[in-house]
Design an enzyme around this catalytic site. Structure first.
Site, PDB file in Angstrom:
ATOM      1  N   HIS A   1       0.915  -1.186   0.002  1.00 31.28           N
ATOM      2  CA  HIS A   1       0.121  -0.170   0.023  1.00 31.28           C
ATOM      3  C   HIS A   1       0.929   1.238   0.025  1.00 31.28           C
ATOM      4  CE1 HIS A   1      -3.729   2.365   0.630  1.00 31.28           C
ATOM      5  NE2 HIS A   1      -3.104   3.218   1.159  1.00 31.28           N
TER       6      HIS A   1
ATOM      7  N   SER B   1      -6.214   9.513  -4.347  1.00 31.85           N
ATOM      8  CA  SER B   1      -7.315  10.358  -4.637  1.00 31.85           C
ATOM      9  C   SER B   1      -7.055  11.617  -5.206  1.00 31.85           C
ATOM     10  CB  SER B   1      -8.509  10.545  -3.366  1.00 31.85           C
ATOM     11  OG  SER B   1      -7.267  11.307  -2.257  1.00 31.85           O
TER      12      SER B   1
ATOM     13  N   ARG C   1     -13.586  13.362   3.113  1.00 27.16           N
ATOM     14  CA  ARG C   1     -12.401  14.300   3.057  1.00 27.16           C
ATOM     15  C   ARG C   1     -11.357  14.067   2.010  1.00 27.16           C
ATOM     16  NH1 ARG C   1      -7.691  12.020   5.013  1.00 27.16           N
ATOM     17  NH2 ARG C   1      -8.082  10.374   6.406  1.00 27.16           N
TER      18      ARG C   1
ATOM     19  N   HIS D   1      -6.399   0.011   6.084  1.00 23.97           N
ATOM     20  CA  HIS D   1      -6.216   0.262   7.260  1.00 23.97           C
ATOM     21  C   HIS D   1      -7.280  -0.062   8.238  1.00 23.97           C
ATOM     22  CE1 HIS D   1      -3.909   2.628   4.523  1.00 23.97           C
ATOM     23  NE2 HIS D   1      -4.414   3.609   4.198  1.00 23.97           N
TER      24      HIS D   1
ATOM     25  N   ASP E   1       2.263   3.102   3.123  1.00 24.20           N
ATOM     26  CA  ASP E   1       1.157   4.370   2.955  1.00 24.20           C
ATOM     27  C   ASP E   1       2.006   5.304   2.520  1.00 24.20           C
ATOM     28  OD1 ASP E   1      -1.180   6.491   4.417  1.00 24.20           O
ATOM     29  OD2 ASP E   1      -1.147   5.491   2.249  1.00 24.20           O
TER      30      ASP E   1
END
Ligand SMILES: O=C(O)/C=C(\CC(=O)C(=O)O)C(=O)O
Length: 296
Positions: free
Chosen positions: A27, A73, A126, A176, A249
């Site tokens: 990830h 995103s 968000r 997550h 991440d």
């Protein structure tokens, strides 16, 4: 948006933990380079460039061999930066795309050729403006053979998400762990609800990842070394050792106020997976089953 953010450590430490041969950072993301791969006009954050050269240098520095690059995103449904990084990896990266649900079969086939093995449904308000469940379900019915769905949501909507997840006809990987409140401990309501989800289908996987996010001081956690995270997550990995994959991440979107040291993030691995067998499943066997299935 004028100020571009830098959410990653400029000089991460060398981990004390050495990952096993073939370990996969399953990830991570690439941002840009923006000049070649502009960000989405709908992006909720505007990062500095964090391209494949930086990602692969970090991979080598941390002792990993391969990457799974998850479309961030900030790039919306334009997967070009992710595909470019995969193409530059010499076969050492695969990816997860974010697609327009109306995507054609031909376009899905091209993504598969480019190393994509799943699509991501992001439900964080968000990060994205909308998440049309009906359209997501439609595209989930017609994915290339062997693909899965990566899904990202916050713990407070897990229950309402269960009928939607139940209707998805391919394996699911929860980013997550659906963001449980790790300060509740391993037996708190969030972890109990997540375990109930895992018990409902044996093809629901999860990522025991993001100690820096889930145990962040700004979230009421303890910050590095993230002891709440270790305590809450280790029993989950122990109970579902064949259904978890791990990632850094990097470049840690939106963590610019509490930038994690990637060496410390990697040193969480033996705390949540304390045996070589668990580490090999988490870092090698499990991600290869999902992303390099043709080689397993
Ligand atoms: O912001 C978060 O909570 C987590 C993120 C960011 C993200 O998903 C994205 O920007 O696509 C992550 O998993 O990298």
């Amino acid at each position: 948006m004028s100020d571009r953010i830098t959410s990653w450590h400029p000089n991460p430490s060398k981990p004390g933990y050495t990952p096993p041969a073939g370990a996969v950072d399953a990830h991570c993301h690439v941002f840009g380079p923006m000049a070649q791969f502009p960000f989405s006009p709908k992006a909720k954050y505007l990062p500095e460039d964090a391209g494949p050269d930086m990602l692969f240098a970090l991979r080598d520095h941390l002792g990993f061999e391969k990457n799974v690059i998850v479309q961030a995103s900030c790039h919306g449904t334009d997967n070009a930066a992710t595909l470019d990084a995969i193409a530059k990896s010499n076969g050492k990266a695969r990816g997860v795309a974010v697609v327009d649900p109306a995507i054609s079969e031909d376009e899905l086939a091209k993504l598969h050729e480019g190393g994509i093995r799943g699509i991501r449904f992001n439900f964080l308000k968000r990060l994205v403006d909308n998440a049309p469940k009906d359209k997501f379900l439609e595209v989930a019915q017609r994915l290339p053979k062997g693909w899965h769905v990566v899904i990202y949501f916050e713990a407070d909507i897990l229950e309402e998400m269960r009928p939607f997840m139940e209707a998805i006809p391919v394996p699911l990987v929860v980013d997550h762990m659906g963001r449980p409140d790790v300060t509740q401990g391993p037996d708190g309501p969030d972890m109990r609800a997540f375990r109930s989800l895992l018990e409902s289908r044996d093809d629901i996987w999860f990522k025991p990842t993001c100690p820096d996010r889930l145990d962040a001081r700004k979230e009421g956690g303890m910050g590095d070394p993230w002891d709440n995270f270790a305590k809450a997550v280790a029993p989950l990995v122990a109970d579902y050792p064949d259904r978890c994959i791990w990632g850094t991440d990097w470049p840690h979107p939106n963590m610019q106020d509490e930038v994690p040291d990637d060496g410390h993030v990697v040193d969480m691995i033996p705390r949540i997976a304390p045996t070589p067998e668990l580490q090999t499943k988490l870092l090698v066997a499990n991600p290869n089953r999902l992303y390099w299935a043709e080689q397993t």
